[in-house]
Design a protein around this motif. Structure first.
Motif, PDB file in Angstrom:
ATOM      1  N   LYS A 128       0.815  -1.213   0.000  1.00 44.77           N
ATOM      2  CA  LYS A 128       0.000   0.000   0.000  1.00 44.77           C
ATOM      3  C   LYS A 128       0.850   1.266   0.000  1.00 44.77           C
ATOM      4  CE  LYS A 128      -4.063  -1.898   2.361  1.00 44.77           C
ATOM      5  NZ  LYS A 128      -4.931  -1.829   3.570  1.00 44.77           N
ATOM      6  N   ARG A 129       2.039   1.185   0.589  1.00 44.81           N
ATOM      7  CA  ARG A 129       2.861   2.389   0.732  1.00 44.81           C
ATOM      8  C   ARG A 129       4.155   2.299  -0.075  1.00 44.81           C
ATOM      9  NH1 ARG A 129       3.391   3.046   7.107  1.00 44.81           N
ATOM     10  NH2 ARG A 129       3.754   0.802   6.903  1.00 44.81           N
ATOM     11  N   ARG A 130       4.633   3.471  -0.482  1.00 42.87           N
ATOM     12  CA  ARG A 130       5.898   3.592  -1.198  1.00 42.87           C
ATOM     13  C   ARG A 130       5.967   2.673  -2.426  1.00 42.87           C
ATOM     14  NH1 ARG A 130       7.297   4.061   4.166  1.00 42.87           N
ATOM     15  NH2 ARG A 130       7.857   1.874   4.388  1.00 42.87           N
ATOM     16  N   ALA A 131       4.868   2.633  -3.162  1.00 41.10           N
ATOM     17  CA  ALA A 131       4.799   1.810  -4.370  1.00 41.10           C
ATOM     18  C   ALA A 131       3.666   2.319  -5.258  1.00 41.10           C
ATOM     19  CB  ALA A 131       4.574   0.340  -4.012  1.00 41.10           C
ATOM     20  N   ALA A 132       3.764   2.024  -6.533  1.00 35.12           N
ATOM     21  CA  ALA A 132       2.712   2.419  -7.465  1.00 35.12           C
ATOM     22  C   ALA A 132       1.448   1.612  -7.195  1.00 35.12           C
ATOM     23  CB  ALA A 132       3.184   2.186  -8.901  1.00 35.12           C
ATOM     24  N   GLY A 133       0.303   2.282  -7.286  1.00 30.31           N
ATOM     25  CA  GLY A 133      -0.986   1.607  -7.219  1.00 30.31           C
ATOM     26  C   GLY A 133      -1.588   1.557  -8.608  1.00 30.31           C
ATOM     27  N   VAL A 146      -5.273  -5.442 -16.779  1.00 28.78           N
ATOM     28  CA  VAL A 146      -5.654  -5.273 -15.375  1.00 28.78           C
ATOM     29  C   VAL A 146      -7.107  -5.690 -15.143  1.00 28.78           C
ATOM     30  CG1 VAL A 146      -6.464  -2.882 -15.554  1.00 28.78           C
ATOM     31  CG2 VAL A 146      -5.411  -3.666 -13.431  1.00 28.78           C
ATOM     32  N   GLU A 147      -7.884  -5.788 -16.217  1.00 22.67           N
ATOM     33  CA  GLU A 147      -9.266  -6.253 -16.086  1.00 22.67           C
ATOM     34  C   GLU A 147      -9.329  -7.760 -15.823  1.00 22.67           C
ATOM     35  OE1 GLU A 147     -11.570  -4.113 -15.908  1.00 22.67           O
ATOM     36  OE2 GLU A 147     -10.527  -2.356 -16.700  1.00 22.67           O
ATOM     37  N   TYR A 148      -8.234  -8.479 -16.100  1.00 22.28           N
ATOM     38  CA  TYR A 148      -8.237  -9.937 -16.001  1.00 22.28           C
ATOM     39  C   TYR A 148      -7.298 -10.477 -14.921  1.00 22.28           C
ATOM     40  CZ  TYR A 148     -10.382  -9.191 -20.543  1.00 22.28           C
ATOM     41  OH  TYR A 148     -11.202  -8.747 -21.555  1.00 22.28           O
ATOM     42  N   VAL A 149      -6.378  -9.644 -14.457  1.00 23.80           N
ATOM     43  CA  VAL A 149      -5.430 -10.082 -13.427  1.00 23.80           C
ATOM     44  C   VAL A 149      -5.775  -9.379 -12.122  1.00 23.80           C
ATOM     45  CG1 VAL A 149      -3.003 -10.209 -12.734  1.00 23.80           C
ATOM     46  CG2 VAL A 149      -3.620 -10.385 -15.156  1.00 23.80           C
ATOM     47  N   PRO A 150      -6.258 -10.106 -11.110  1.00 21.77           N
ATOM     48  CA  PRO A 150      -6.587  -9.455  -9.836  1.00 21.77           C
ATOM     49  C   PRO A 150      -5.339  -8.902  -9.161  1.00 21.77           C
ATOM     50  CG  PRO A 150      -6.740 -11.847  -9.635  1.00 21.77           C
ATOM     51  CD  PRO A 150      -6.554 -11.559 -11.089  1.00 21.77           C
ATOM     52  N   VAL A 151      -5.466  -7.703  -8.596  1.00 22.73           N
ATOM     53  CA  VAL A 151      -4.361  -7.060  -7.894  1.00 22.73           C
ATOM     54  C   VAL A 151      -4.761  -6.882  -6.430  1.00 22.73           C
ATOM     55  CG1 VAL A 151      -2.877  -5.025  -7.737  1.00 22.73           C
ATOM     56  CG2 VAL A 151      -3.643  -5.841  -9.987  1.00 22.73           C
ATOM     57  N   VAL A 152      -3.916  -7.381  -5.535  1.00 21.12           N
ATOM     58  CA  VAL A 152      -4.148  -7.286  -4.094  1.00 21.12           C
ATOM     59  C   VAL A 152      -3.182  -6.260  -3.520  1.00 21.12           C
ATOM     60  CG1 VAL A 152      -4.135  -8.535  -1.901  1.00 21.12           C
ATOM     61  CG2 VAL A 152      -4.869  -9.700  -3.991  1.00 21.12           C
ATOM     62  N   ARG A 153      -3.690  -5.419  -2.648  1.00 18.78           N
ATOM     63  CA  ARG A 153      -2.846  -4.407  -1.995  1.00 18.78           C
ATOM     64  C   ARG A 153      -2.745  -4.765  -0.524  1.00 18.78           C
ATOM     65  NH1 ARG A 153      -3.838   2.074  -3.060  1.00 18.78           N
ATOM     66  NH2 ARG A 153      -1.664   2.609  -3.478  1.00 18.78           N
ATOM     67  N   VAL A 154      -1.515  -4.938  -0.025  1.00 13.33           N
ATOM     68  CA  VAL A 154      -1.318  -5.387   1.351  1.00 13.33           C
ATOM     69  C   VAL A 154      -0.523  -4.356   2.152  1.00 13.33           C
ATOM     70  CG1 VAL A 154      -1.413  -7.817   0.683  1.00 13.33           C
ATOM     71  CG2 VAL A 154       0.801  -6.656   0.790  1.00 13.33           C
ATOM     72  N   THR A 155      -0.665  -4.427   3.459  1.00 14.15           N
ATOM     73  CA  THR A 155       0.024  -3.489   4.345  1.00 14.15           C
ATOM     74  C   THR A 155       1.489  -3.848   4.531  1.00 14.15           C
ATOM     75  OG1 THR A 155      -2.038  -3.077   5.536  1.00 14.15           O
ATOM     76  CG2 THR A 155      -0.006  -2.449   6.648  1.00 14.15           C
ATOM     77  N   ASN A 156       1.781  -5.145   4.604  1.00 10.45           N
ATOM     78  CA  ASN A 156       3.136  -5.588   4.919  1.00 10.45           C
ATOM     79  C   ASN A 156       3.518  -6.776   4.035  1.00 10.45           C
ATOM     80  OD1 ASN A 156       5.295  -7.136   6.325  1.00 10.45           O
ATOM     81  ND2 ASN A 156       5.059  -5.545   7.891  1.00 10.45           N
ATOM     82  N   ILE A 157       4.490  -6.565   3.150  1.00 10.42           N
ATOM     83  CA  ILE A 157       4.905  -7.625   2.229  1.00 10.42           C
ATOM     84  C   ILE A 157       5.531  -8.801   2.976  1.00 10.42           C
ATOM     85  CG2 ILE A 157       6.568  -8.217   0.420  1.00 10.42           C
ATOM     86  CD1 ILE A 157       4.220  -6.825  -0.736  1.00 10.42           C
ATOM     87  N   ASN A 158       6.357  -8.522   3.996  1.00 13.11           N
ATOM     88  CA  ASN A 158       7.005  -9.603   4.752  1.00 13.11           C
ATOM     89  C   ASN A 158       5.971 -10.524   5.388  1.00 13.11           C
ATOM     90  OD1 ASN A 158       9.523  -8.470   4.178  1.00 13.11           O
ATOM     91  ND2 ASN A 158       9.484  -7.210   6.016  1.00 13.11           N
ATOM     92  N   LYS A 159       4.989  -9.931   6.050  1.00 13.58           N
ATOM     93  CA  LYS A 159       3.937 -10.719   6.686  1.00 13.58           C
ATOM     94  C   LYS A 159       3.147 -11.511   5.654  1.00 13.58           C
ATOM     95  CE  LYS A 159      -0.120 -10.267   9.694  1.00 13.58           C
ATOM     96  NZ  LYS A 159      -1.007  -9.307  10.417  1.00 13.58           N
ATOM     97  N   THR A 160       2.903 -10.890   4.508  1.00 18.38           N
ATOM     98  CA  THR A 160       2.165 -11.566   3.441  1.00 18.38           C
ATOM     99  C   THR A 160       2.934 -12.781   2.929  1.00 18.38           C
ATOM    100  OG1 THR A 160       1.071  -9.512   2.760  1.00 18.38           O
ATOM    101  CG2 THR A 160       1.186 -11.287   1.135  1.00 18.38           C
ATOM    102  N   LEU A 161       4.243 -12.646   2.768  1.00 15.38           N
ATOM    103  CA  LEU A 161       5.051 -13.778   2.310  1.00 15.38           C
ATOM    104  C   LEU A 161       5.003 -14.923   3.315  1.00 15.38           C
ATOM    105  CD1 LEU A 161       8.193 -11.987   0.806  1.00 15.38           C
ATOM    106  CD2 LEU A 161       6.227 -12.940  -0.409  1.00 15.38           C
ATOM    107  N   ASP A 162       5.059 -14.601   4.598  1.00 20.40           N
ATOM    108  CA  ASP A 162       4.952 -15.639   5.633  1.00 20.40           C
ATOM    109  C   ASP A 162       3.600 -16.350   5.543  1.00 20.40           C
ATOM    110  OD1 ASP A 162       7.480 -15.156   6.635  1.00 20.40           O
ATOM    111  OD2 ASP A 162       6.789 -13.754   8.187  1.00 20.40           O
TER     112      ASP A 162
END
Length: 250
Positions: A128-133, A146-162
Motif C-alpha cells: 500500500k505504501r511507497r509503491a505504485a498503485g 488489469v481487467e483480467y489479473v486481480p491485484v491485491v494491496r497489502v500493508t506488509n509484504i514480509n507478513k504476506t510472504l509468511d
C-alpha cells in the motif's frame, strides 16, 4: 464512490469485454470507424451511454493519451487474497503469484500486469505504501490486462510472504548474492515470485523471507535490467517449466 477515467481504445474495449462497470463513454466526434465503431457496438449491447464530444473535451479530462476514447468508471477495486487462490483453483493449477516489493513506476507495474496475464500468473500483490498503485497510467500500460489479473494491496509484504508460505507456497526472489541461475529454478509447484524496487532491488527483510533467490546472467557492461523486463523473463521461465511438466512423455 469516486470516479476514474480509462483512456485509450484497447483499455476501453477490454473493460467492456470484462464487464467492468462503466458509467458512460466519451468518443471524439471525428472517430467513426475501426475501434471506435467496435466500442459503440459493445456499449450498445450493454446499454452504456456513448457521448460524442470534441477532442478538446477529451483533452480536458486529464486522462492521458486518450486516442479519442475515454470511459468513466468507478474507482478501481482491489481484490482480496482469497480471490487469487480461487482463480488458481478454478483453473486447476498450482498458485502462481507475482509479488512486487516497492515497484514505484506505474509503467513498470502496468507492463508486469500485462505480462502476468500472458504468462499464467493468477494475481499480483503490491504494498500500500511507497509503491505504485493501479492508476489510469497502469490501466493503459497494461493494455487492459488489469481487467483480467486481480491485484491485491497489502500493508506488509514480509507478513504476506509468511502467510503465503503457511499456505504451501514457495517464495522465489531476485538477487545476486547466494542466488542461482534462474534457469535452474524449480517452478512446477505453488510459487510466489518476488520482484524488487527499480533501483534498490529487494529489501533486506523481504530477501530474508524468500526460500531461494535467482538471478539473470548479464553478459554486457550494463549490470541490471529494467524491473518489468526482469519480471517478464522470470514469469515466462515459470510458464515454460510448468508447460514442460505437463507435456506427455514421448
Amino acid at each position: 464512490m469516486s470516479q476514474e477515467w480509462i483512456a485509450g481504445k484497447n483499455p476501453v474495449i477490454e473493460a467492456l469485454k470484462a464487464d467492468r462497470k462503466i458509467e458512460r463513454i466519451m468518443i471524439a466526434d471525428t472517430s467513426k470507424k475501426g475501434a471506435a465503431q467496435e466500442i459503440r457496438a459493445l456499449a450498445g449491447k450493454k446499454g452504456i451511454v456513448v457521448q460524442e464530444v470534441s477532442k478538446k473535451k477529451l483533452d480536458e479530462l486529464d486522462a492521458g493519451v486518450h486516442q479519442g476514447v475515454a470511459a468513466a468508471v468507478p474507482a478501481y477495486q482491489y481484490a482480496g487474497m482469497d480471490d487469487l487462490f480461487r482463480k488458481a483453483e478454478k483453473q486447476n493449477e498450482d498458485p502462481f503469484f507475482l509479488v512486487l516489493d516497492g515497484v514505484e513506476d506505474p509503467h513498470n507495474l502496468g507492463s508486469m500486469i500485462r505480462t502476468a496475464n500472458a504468462s499464467g500468473v493468477h494475481g499480483v500483490i503490491i504494498p500500500k505504501r511507497r509503491a505504485a498503485g493501479v492508476t489510469q497510467t497502469v490501466v493503459k500500460t497494461s493494455a487492459g490486462a488489469v481487467e483480467y489479473v486481480p491485484v491485491v494491496r497489502v500493508t506488509n509484504i514480509n507478513k504476506t510472504l509468511d502467510e503465503l508460505k503457511d499456505k504451501g507456497l514457495w517464495v522465489a526472489g531476485t538477487g545476486t548474492e547466494n542466488a542461482s541461475d534462474y534457469r535452474q529454478m524449480q517452478a512446477d509447484m505453488p510459487l510466489a515470485l518476488v520482484i524488487g524496487n527499480e533501483g534498490k532491488g529487494l529489501s533486506r527483510l523481504v530477501k530474508e523471507a524468500c526460500d531461494f533467490l535467482v538471478q539473470i546472467p548479464m553478459h554486457g557492461p550494463v549490470t541490471s535490467l529494467n524491473a518489468s523486463v526482469a519480471g517478464g523473463i522470470l514469469m515466462y521461465e515459470v510458464l515454460r517449466k510448468r508447460q514442460e511438466k505437463g507435456r506427455p512423455t514421448p
